[in-house]
Motif scaffolding. Structure first.
Motif, short mmCIF file in Angstrom:
data_model
loop_
_atom_site.label_atom_id
_atom_site.label_comp_id
_atom_site.label_asym_id
_atom_site.label_seq_id
_atom_site.Cartn_x
_atom_site.Cartn_y
_atom_site.Cartn_z
N MET A 67 48.17 8.02 -7.05
CA MET A 67 47.22 7.68 -8.14
C MET A 67 47.80 6.65 -9.11
SD MET A 67 44.19 8.55 -9.15
CE MET A 67 43.30 7.86 -10.54
N ILE A 68 49.06 6.87 -9.48
CA ILE A 68 49.75 5.90 -10.34
C ILE A 68 51.06 5.50 -9.66
CG2 ILE A 68 50.84 5.49 -12.59
CD1 ILE A 68 49.09 7.73 -13.74
N ALA A 69 51.30 4.21 -9.55
CA ALA A 69 52.57 3.74 -9.02
C ALA A 69 53.07 2.57 -9.87
CB ALA A 69 52.43 3.32 -7.56
N VAL A 70 54.33 2.64 -10.22
CA VAL A 70 54.95 1.61 -11.04
C VAL A 70 56.09 1.03 -10.21
CG1 VAL A 70 56.39 1.28 -13.08
CG2 VAL A 70 54.35 2.71 -13.23
N ARG A 71 56.16 -0.30 -10.13
CA ARG A 71 57.19 -0.95 -9.30
C ARG A 71 57.92 -2.03 -10.09
NH1 ARG A 71 57.03 2.85 -6.82
NH2 ARG A 71 55.60 3.36 -5.17
N GLY A 72 59.21 -1.87 -10.20
CA GLY A 72 60.06 -2.91 -10.80
C GLY A 72 59.64 -3.36 -12.18
N LEU A 73 59.21 -2.41 -13.00
CA LEU A 73 58.65 -2.75 -14.31
C LEU A 73 59.77 -3.08 -15.31
CD1 LEU A 73 55.69 -2.75 -15.25
CD2 LEU A 73 56.15 -0.55 -16.32
N THR A 74 59.65 -4.26 -15.93
CA THR A 74 60.61 -4.61 -16.97
C THR A 74 59.89 -5.02 -18.24
OG1 THR A 74 60.78 -6.95 -16.38
CG2 THR A 74 62.28 -5.44 -15.24
N LYS A 75 60.52 -4.72 -19.36
CA LYS A 75 59.95 -5.09 -20.66
C LYS A 75 61.06 -5.33 -21.67
CE LYS A 75 56.68 -5.68 -23.72
NZ LYS A 75 55.77 -6.86 -23.59
N ASP B 207 57.08 -7.73 -18.61
CA ASP B 207 57.64 -9.04 -18.27
C ASP B 207 57.58 -9.25 -16.76
OD1 ASP B 207 58.25 -9.52 -20.95
OD2 ASP B 207 60.09 -8.35 -20.77
N ALA B 208 57.77 -8.18 -16.02
CA ALA B 208 57.69 -8.26 -14.56
C ALA B 208 57.34 -6.89 -14.02
CB ALA B 208 59.04 -8.71 -13.99
N GLY B 209 56.90 -6.88 -12.77
CA GLY B 209 56.61 -5.60 -12.11
C GLY B 209 55.13 -5.40 -11.83
N GLU B 210 54.86 -4.28 -11.20
CA GLU B 210 53.49 -3.95 -10.83
C GLU B 210 53.13 -2.57 -11.35
OE1 GLU B 210 53.45 -4.08 -6.58
OE2 GLU B 210 53.84 -6.24 -6.53
N ILE B 211 51.87 -2.40 -11.71
CA ILE B 211 51.38 -1.08 -12.10
C ILE B 211 50.10 -0.84 -11.32
CG2 ILE B 211 50.46 0.36 -13.97
CD1 ILE B 211 52.14 -1.45 -15.87
N GLY C 286 62.20 -9.34 -27.75
CA GLY C 286 63.25 -10.27 -28.16
C GLY C 286 64.35 -10.20 -27.12
N ARG C 287 65.56 -9.88 -27.57
CA ARG C 287 66.66 -9.80 -26.60
C ARG C 287 66.96 -8.36 -26.19
NH1 ARG C 287 71.14 -13.46 -29.39
NH2 ARG C 287 72.25 -13.23 -27.41
N GLN C 288 66.15 -7.45 -26.73
CA GLN C 288 66.37 -6.04 -26.44
C GLN C 288 65.64 -5.65 -25.15
OE1 GLN C 288 64.67 -3.58 -29.51
NE2 GLN C 288 66.00 -1.84 -29.06
N GLU C 289 66.41 -5.35 -24.12
CA GLU C 289 65.80 -4.94 -22.84
C GLU C 289 65.47 -3.45 -22.91
OE1 GLU C 289 69.06 -6.47 -20.15
OE2 GLU C 289 67.29 -6.69 -18.85
N ILE C 290 64.20 -3.14 -22.97
CA ILE C 290 63.81 -1.73 -23.10
C ILE C 290 63.68 -1.09 -21.71
CG2 ILE C 290 62.11 -0.12 -24.04
CD1 ILE C 290 63.62 -1.73 -26.16
N LEU C 291 62.93 -1.73 -20.84
CA LEU C 291 62.77 -1.22 -19.48
C LEU C 291 63.39 -2.23 -18.52
CD1 LEU C 291 59.09 0.12 -19.76
CD2 LEU C 291 61.24 1.36 -20.18
#
Ligand SMILES: Nc1ncnc2c1ncn2[C@@H]1O[C@H](COP(=O)(O)OP(=O)(O)O)[C@@H](O)[C@H]1O
Ligand SMILES: [Mg+2]
Length: 251
Positions: A1-9, A54-58, A12-17
């Motif tokens: 039902m839900i799939a998340v692939r290579g998600l980045t966020k 920033d990147a990835g699939e949902i 600024g310069r703070q990489e959260i995901l």
């Protein structure tokens, strides 16, 4: 039902995901745990399309929501309800008006239909007879219930909960956990429950993912989590602060 692939966020310069991969099967409940500020709320906002990664699939119900038009996103959002951390009720509206709000927004104009749907949901959340009250006169637990009712009134096939038991005492938390379970059973809703309340995670989740430094550090059943001998997991389960901060024994 839900799939998340290579998600980045990044902010600024703070990489959260830093590359999140997750799958939630239909009708299943995934608990997401992790330290405060780790990006759990951000992850939920990405999944519902309130923020862009920033990147990835949902993927939601077979459709990748990244880059969809606002109109298509609106259709997806109808499938996904979200209960925000604060509940976010409208203070100037009664319980009934709050719960009915998404129906009005969706163009439902028949007062009889609205009344019926609201009273059915009031029964599910066990707040019958409270529909004329204003949010200011509700306890914390009742507010959560009303927020929950508003999130499910349009019968989403998924619901995302952001810290549904935060700020509630253990007994009220327990009643909210039971309610989440009841919704799963009654409507077979696919759910993601973000929480730092381990008891809640164990109570409601089929699988638990531990978000750490922007990645899924652990994924497994509550049982597997419980018996994990991983030091980081142990610290989290026992509520210990980070190892790096502990005094290092001299050799
Ligand atoms: N809209 C935003 N703009 C900038 N930074 C944000 C924004 N939303 C969240 N953050 C930052 O992202 C990090 C993760 O936040 P959040 O997802 O709320 O953490 P959690 O829900 O795990 O406690 C925090 O450092 C927060 O300050
Ligand atoms: Mg949060």
């Amino acid at each position: 039902m839900i799939a998340v692939r290579g998600l980045t966020k990044k902010f600024g310069r703070q990489e959260i995901l830093r590359g999140i991969d997750l799958t939630v099967a239909r009708g299943e409940t995934l608990g997401i745990i992790g330290r405060s500020g780790g990006g759990k709320s951000v992850l939920l906002k990405l999944i519902i399309g309130l923020m862009q990664p920033d990147a990835g699939e949902i993927w939601i119900d077979g459709e990748n929501i990244i880059g969809l038009s606002e109109r298509k996103l609106a259709a997806i959002r109808q499938k996904v309800g979200i209960l925000f951390q604060g509940g976010a009720l409208f203070d100037s509206m009664t319980v009934e008006e709050n719960i009915a709000f998404p129906l009005h927004e969706a163009g439902e104009r028949d007062p009889k239909v609205v009344r019926e749907k609201v009273s059915e949901i009031l029964e599910v959340i066990e707040l019958e007879g409270e529909q004329r009250k204003m949010p200011v006169n509700l306890s914390g637990g009742m507010k959560k219930r009303v927020g929950l009712a508003r999130s499910i009134i349009r019968r989403p096939s998924c619901i995302l909960y952001d810290e549904p038991t935060s700020g509630l005492d253990p007994i009220v938390s327990d009643s909210i956990n039971r309610l989440i379970r009841r919704l799963q059973e009654r409507f077979r809703i696919t759910s993601i429950v973000v929480t730092h309340d381990m008891k809640s995670a164990f109570h409601v989740a089929d699988h638990i993912a531990y978000l750490h430094e922007g990645r899924i550090y652990f994924y497994g059943t509550p049982k597997e989590l419980e018996v994990s001998s991983d030091p980081l997991i142990q610290d989290f389960l026992l509520g210990r602060s980070e190892r790096e901060l502990e005094p290092v024994e001299s050799t």
